[in-house]
Write an enzyme that holds these catalytic residues in place. Structure first.
Site, PDB file in Angstrom:
ATOM      1  N   GLU A 158       0.815  -1.212   0.000  1.00 28.60           N
ATOM      2  CA  GLU A 158       0.000   0.000   0.000  1.00 28.60           C
ATOM      3  C   GLU A 158       0.849   1.261   0.000  1.00 28.60           C
ATOM      4  O   GLU A 158       1.191   1.791   1.065  1.00 28.60           O
ATOM      5  CB  GLU A 158      -0.911   0.033   1.242  1.00 28.60           C
ATOM      6  CG  GLU A 158      -2.007  -0.995   1.224  1.00 28.60           C
ATOM      7  CD  GLU A 158      -2.954  -0.894   2.424  1.00 28.60           C
ATOM      8  OE1 GLU A 158      -2.685  -0.087   3.345  1.00 28.60           O
ATOM      9  OE2 GLU A 158      -3.958  -1.611   2.427  1.00 28.60           O
ATOM     10  N   GLU A 174      -6.207  -7.381  -0.523  1.00 24.01           N
ATOM     11  CA  GLU A 174      -6.420  -7.247   0.923  1.00 24.01           C
ATOM     12  C   GLU A 174      -7.756  -6.554   1.171  1.00 24.01           C
ATOM     13  O   GLU A 174      -8.093  -5.577   0.506  1.00 24.01           O
ATOM     14  CB  GLU A 174      -5.285  -6.411   1.543  1.00 24.01           C
ATOM     15  CG  GLU A 174      -5.358  -6.348   3.069  1.00 24.01           C
ATOM     16  CD  GLU A 174      -4.292  -5.435   3.660  1.00 24.01           C
ATOM     17  OE1 GLU A 174      -3.091  -5.663   3.433  1.00 24.01           O
ATOM     18  OE2 GLU A 174      -4.691  -4.463   4.341  1.00 24.01           O
TER      19      GLU A 174
HETATM   20  C1  IDC Z   1      -2.545  -3.740  10.623  1.00 20.61           C
HETATM   21  C2  IDC Z   1      -2.740  -4.914  11.549  1.00 20.61           C
HETATM   22  C3  IDC Z   1      -2.352  -4.520  12.958  1.00 20.61           C
HETATM   23  C4  IDC Z   1      -0.940  -3.959  12.947  1.00 20.61           C
HETATM   24  C5  IDC Z   1      -0.828  -2.816  11.956  1.00 20.61           C
HETATM   25  C6  IDC Z   1       0.605  -2.312  11.841  1.00 20.61           C
HETATM   26  O1  IDC Z   1      -4.056  -5.373  11.469  1.00 20.61           O
HETATM   27  O2  IDC Z   1      -2.461  -5.631  13.824  1.00 20.61           O
HETATM   28  O3  IDC Z   1      -0.627  -3.498  14.244  1.00 20.61           O
HETATM   29  O4  IDC Z   1      -1.232  -3.256  10.677  1.00 20.61           O
HETATM   30  O5  IDC Z   1       0.639  -1.045  11.309  1.00 20.61           O
HETATM   31  C7  IDC Z   1      -3.816  -2.057   5.991  1.00 20.61           C
HETATM   32  C8  IDC Z   1      -2.492  -2.701   5.980  1.00 20.61           C
HETATM   33  C9  IDC Z   1      -2.364  -3.713   7.062  1.00 20.61           C
HETATM   34  C10 IDC Z   1      -3.026  -3.238   8.351  1.00 20.61           C
HETATM   35  C11 IDC Z   1      -4.521  -3.130   8.071  1.00 20.61           C
HETATM   36  C12 IDC Z   1      -5.338  -2.699   9.273  1.00 20.61           C
HETATM   37  O6  IDC Z   1      -2.152  -3.261   4.738  1.00 20.61           O
HETATM   38  O7  IDC Z   1      -0.978  -3.958   7.285  1.00 20.61           O
HETATM   39  O8  IDC Z   1      -2.791  -4.202   9.330  1.00 20.61           O
HETATM   40  N1  IDC Z   1      -4.729  -2.211   6.960  1.00 20.61           N
HETATM   41  O9  IDC Z   1      -4.915  -1.435   9.724  1.00 20.61           O
HETATM   42  N2  IDC Z   1      -4.305  -1.240   5.082  1.00 20.61           N
HETATM   43  C13 IDC Z   1      -5.522  -0.826   5.475  1.00 20.61           C
HETATM   44  C14 IDC Z   1      -5.809  -1.435   6.688  1.00 20.61           C
END
Ligand code: IDC
Length: 362
Positions: free
Chosen positions: A198, A285
């Site tokens: 992303e 995702e």
């Molecule tokens: C989130 C995980 C969380 C972790 C965080 C780290 O769910 O446990 O602490 O990242 O920054 C994304 C990302 C994905 C995120 C997820 C939710 O690709 O890595 O995971 N998210 O925030 N993009 C939109 C949402």
């Protein structure tokens, strides 16, 4: 008379022996030939055979073989549309335990998943470029690819750019990582590469393009026709920017990510618009809670996403395969089972996404 008979016997004995010997010789040659052929066959499998070698009949890869992109569609080796669906791991550094055969096999057989996404964070704590043990992370990725391959599943190697924002930040490491991976898996038809999860913040489509124009040729040198997924700016929401200036490579798809409680009609409209304009889109995702990965799930919005995604046969990978105490984790916190989860052990998102995958099997 007696001498003649002895001579005759000796001559016929010699003849028989020489025939037997030459026969043996032929047989040996023949055997050698067979051995040579089988060695050639096993050392040079075709692309389809290599991943299928140790998977049973009827597995996703066995049925569909090597994938490619035909205009907006992902298609199988027979040219038929295929929808990849499955789970994304959480960060491999954080939840490595879910990379195991029982878990993937359960997802394949019970959830009807045909693909696993291996998310390797680049910049977060323990990330590949921020102090993580690179050799250990790579061997986790390899373990995941090997397990998926043995089970005849597709697998996505995801370079999980997030807090690094612009993928150019670690471009050199990305190039060597994908060089190594594509060198190992260039012959396998079940491996897809996602070169940046992303892009966000300051990353524009121009900067992602500059990055992709360097990373994709590295992969292509080892693996000329694998499917490559490219993230789009604003956390993989700006697919319209990609549609306006697509990359000059074949077998590339552009990723759209959504979290149903945050991203609604406007992003669905964008997806539909882009696909109608000829953009190949892959949802690598999504979650059905809010964009933080937490908060309450929105089943109404999730159902609308599902309808649209199925309408266009778009591939979808759900975030995330873990038991972290957050609503995007599909396993409830407190459940430490690695497979065989009952409904009670799944989160709301887990139950919903399992239902989706199981109903729309292909
Ligand atoms: C989130 C995980 C969380 C972790 C965080 C780290 O769910 O446990 O602490 O990242 O920054 C994304 C990302 C994905 C995120 C997820 C939710 O690709 O890595 O995971 N998210 O925030 N993009 C939109 C949402």
């Amino acid at each position: 008379m007696k001498r003649k008979r002895v001579l005759l016997i000796i001559t016929s004995l010699i003849l028989t022996m020489s025939l037997v010997l030459s026969g043996c010789g032929m047989k040996e040659d023949g055997e050698e030939q067979l051995k040579e052929n089988s060695v050639t066959e096993s050392t040079e499998p075709t692309e389809d055979e290599s991943a299928a070698s140790d998977n049973e009949e009827g597995t996703p890869f066995n049925e569909h073989g090597t994938l490619s992109v035909n205009v907006t569609d992902l298609v199988d080796s027979g040219g038929n549309k295929i929808q990849l669906k499955g789970m994304s791991t959480h960060g491999l550094a954080w939840f490595p335990e879910y990379v195991n055969k029982d878990t993937f096999e359960w997802l394949r057989d019970d959830w009807k998943a045909n693909c696993i996404r291996l998310a390797m964070y680049t910049d977060e704590n323990g990330g590949y470029c921020s102090g993580g043990d690179q050799e250990q992370l790579k061997s986790k990725v390899r373990e995941g690819v090997d397990i998926a391959t043995g089970l005849g599943m597709y697998v996505i190697i995801d370079w999980h750019v997030l807090s690094d924002q612009d993928p150019n930040k670690y471009k050199d490491q990305a190039k060597s990582f994908f060089d190594e991976m594509s060198e190992s898996y260039g012959e396998q038809g079940n491996v897809l590469y996602e070169i940046c999860n992303e892009p966000n913040g300051s990353a524009t489509w121009e900067s992602v393009t500059a990055y992709a124009n360097e990373v994709i040729p590295v992969i292509r040198a080892n693996d000329p026709d694998s499917v490559i997924l490219v993230g789009t700016p604003t956390w993989s929401q700006d697919i319209d920017k990609a549609a306006a200036a697509p990359l000059p490579f074949d077998n590339v798809m552009y990723t759209l990510h959504f979290y149903a409680a945050t991203h609604t009609d406007w992003l669905r409209d964008r997806m539909e618009q882009c696909i109608s304009n000829g953009l190949p889109v892959f949802v690598s995702e999504f979650g059905i809670c809010d964009a933080s990965g937490n908060g309450s799930v929105d089943i109404g919005q999730a159902d609308q996403w599902k309808e649209l995604i199925n309408k266009y046969n778009v591939s979808y990978m759900c975030w995330n395969l873990s038991n972290k105490d957050e609503s995007s984790a599909v396993i409830k916190a407190g459940c430490n089972e690695l497979s065989g989860w009952s409904d009670d052990e799944l989160s709301d998102e887990g139950k919903w996404v399992r239902g989706w995958m199981r109903v729309d099997t292909q």
